[in-house]
Design an enzyme around this catalytic site. Structure first.
Site, PDB file in Angstrom:
ATOM      1  N   ASP A  61     -32.591  42.090  32.232  1.00 21.11           N
ATOM      2  CA  ASP A  61     -32.958  42.518  30.707  1.00 21.11           C
ATOM      3  C   ASP A  61     -33.996  41.461  30.158  1.00 21.11           C
ATOM      4  O   ASP A  61     -33.588  40.628  29.330  1.00 21.11           O
ATOM      5  CB  ASP A  61     -31.559  42.077  29.969  1.00 21.11           C
ATOM      6  CG  ASP A  61     -31.485  42.370  28.600  1.00 21.11           C
ATOM      7  OD1 ASP A  61     -32.391  43.207  27.995  1.00 21.11           O
ATOM      8  OD2 ASP A  61     -30.582  41.919  27.867  1.00 21.11           O
TER       9      ASP A  61
HETATM   10  C1  SPV Z   1     -26.649  43.585  25.127  1.00 17.06           C
HETATM   11  O1  SPV Z   1     -25.660  43.885  25.422  1.00 17.06           O
HETATM   12  O2  SPV Z   1     -27.969  43.850  25.582  1.00 17.06           O
HETATM   13  C2  SPV Z   1     -27.014  42.253  24.076  1.00 17.06           C
HETATM   14  C3  SPV Z   1     -26.010  41.326  24.067  1.00 17.06           C
HETATM   15  O3  SPV Z   1     -27.934  42.339  23.546  1.00 17.06           O
HETATM   16  S1  SPV Z   1     -26.233  39.967  25.055  1.00 17.06           S
HETATM   17  O4  SPV Z   1     -26.245  40.547  26.378  1.00 17.06           O
HETATM   18  O5  SPV Z   1     -25.127  38.994  24.700  1.00 17.06           O
HETATM   19  O6  SPV Z   1     -27.535  39.437  24.511  1.00 17.06           O
HETATM   20 MG    MG Z   2     -29.359  43.239  24.454  1.00 13.29          MG
END
Ligand code: SPV
Ligand code: MG
Length: 294
Positions: A61
């Protein structure tokens, strides 16, 4: 022109953001997850950027999933549920003009609302504990982007949530309070204040100083001991349980694969996994076949 479906989802989201009970959203990484979230009575689906990157792409991510890919995932989820979606749009995938395009594309595809965070491109997932540079977009520039995003909407109801990463990036309480108020002034419909502080100390410090006119959103992944009702009492209107279905799915798949690799026999896992008929039922297979055959 917004479709009636999109308008009613946006109205439902706005109503829930001003109701006297909390709106609880759960994170989805695919369409069936969105449908299951509705089946269990939650109020909205959070299209998790973390979830889509991890589950649909097996990628981290960190802004390597494109806006188009994220939107495709959101549209599939949107079709699978009558709930409003709040789509995690990371940092809007670039600069001000990327934020504008993100707003116009998500809005025109019927999504109820989106969330834009102030992590500099390329962002890093906020929960990642390893070494990672964390830099934020300067507050004045983020305000310019949020205002441009709001100005780009063609409907009044589309919801733009601004996410403050001050605590995650180590900028502290003053910066968090300042950014949150400025993002609300720039036109954000709600403010998500992110924190990894299990004690809730950061959040409580923030809540003491928050005087903004818009609802607040919490993501209690790393302060999981508080219920949505308790967080609501403290001042949050929306609570996002962002990644529990993804983590449940991975745990179940790994457990099943481990058992299969040891046993080499399907019967050894049959009692612990969904019967195929349950999956057929979840997606209404019988009525689709009946329509084709009638
Ligand atoms: C997501 O679920 O992609 C979020 C929340 O942005 S977090 O993973 O806490 O950043
Ligand atoms: Mg996110």
């Amino acid at each position: 022109m917004a479709t009636e479906r999109a308008s009613s989802k946006r109205r439902a989201l706005r109503d829930a953001l001003s109701a006297d009970i909390p709106l609880v959203a759960v994170g989805a990484h695919d369409a069936l997850t969105a449908k299951l979230i509705e089946n269990y009575g939650f109020g909205a689906v959070w299209v998790s950027g973390f979830g889509v990157a991890t589950m649909a792409h097996a990628l981290p991510d960190i802004n390597v999933v494109t806006m188009t890919e994220a939107l495709d995932a959101a549209v599939r989820m949107d079709r699978a549920t009558t709930l409003p979606l709040v789509a995690d749009c990371d940092n809007g995938y670039g600069g001000l003009t990327n934020v504008i395009r993100t707003v116009t594309e998500y809005e025109s595809q019927g999504i109820a609302g989106i969330c834009i965070e102030d992590n500099l491109f390329p962002k890093r997932n906020s929960l990642f504990q390893g070494e990672a540079k964390r830099e934020l977009v300067p507050a004045s520039e983020q305000c310019r982007r949020l205002a441009a995003g709001k100005a780009a909407q063609s409907t009044d109801d589309f919801v733009l949530i601004a996410r403050v990463e001050s605590f995650i990036a180590g900028h502290g309480l003053d910066d968090a309070v300042d950014r949150a108020h400025r993002y609300a002034d720039a036109g954000a419909d709600a403010v998500l204040i992110h924190s990894k502080d299990r004690t809730l100390g950061e959040i409580e410090g923030f809540l003491e100083r928050w005087e903004g006119p818009v609802p607040l959103v919490a993501v209690p992944t790393l302060f999981p001991d508080w219920t949505s009702a308790e967080l609501h009492k403290k001042g949050f209107q929306m609570v996002i349980l962002a990644n529990q279905p993804m983590r449940a799915a991975v745990e179940a798949m790994e457990r099943t694969l481990q058992a299969l690799s040891e046993a080499g026999r399907a019967a050894d896992v049959d009692g612990a996994i969904s019967p195929v008929n349950h999956l057929f039922d979840l997606v209404d297979t019988a009525s689709w076949i009946a329509a084709e055959d009638s």
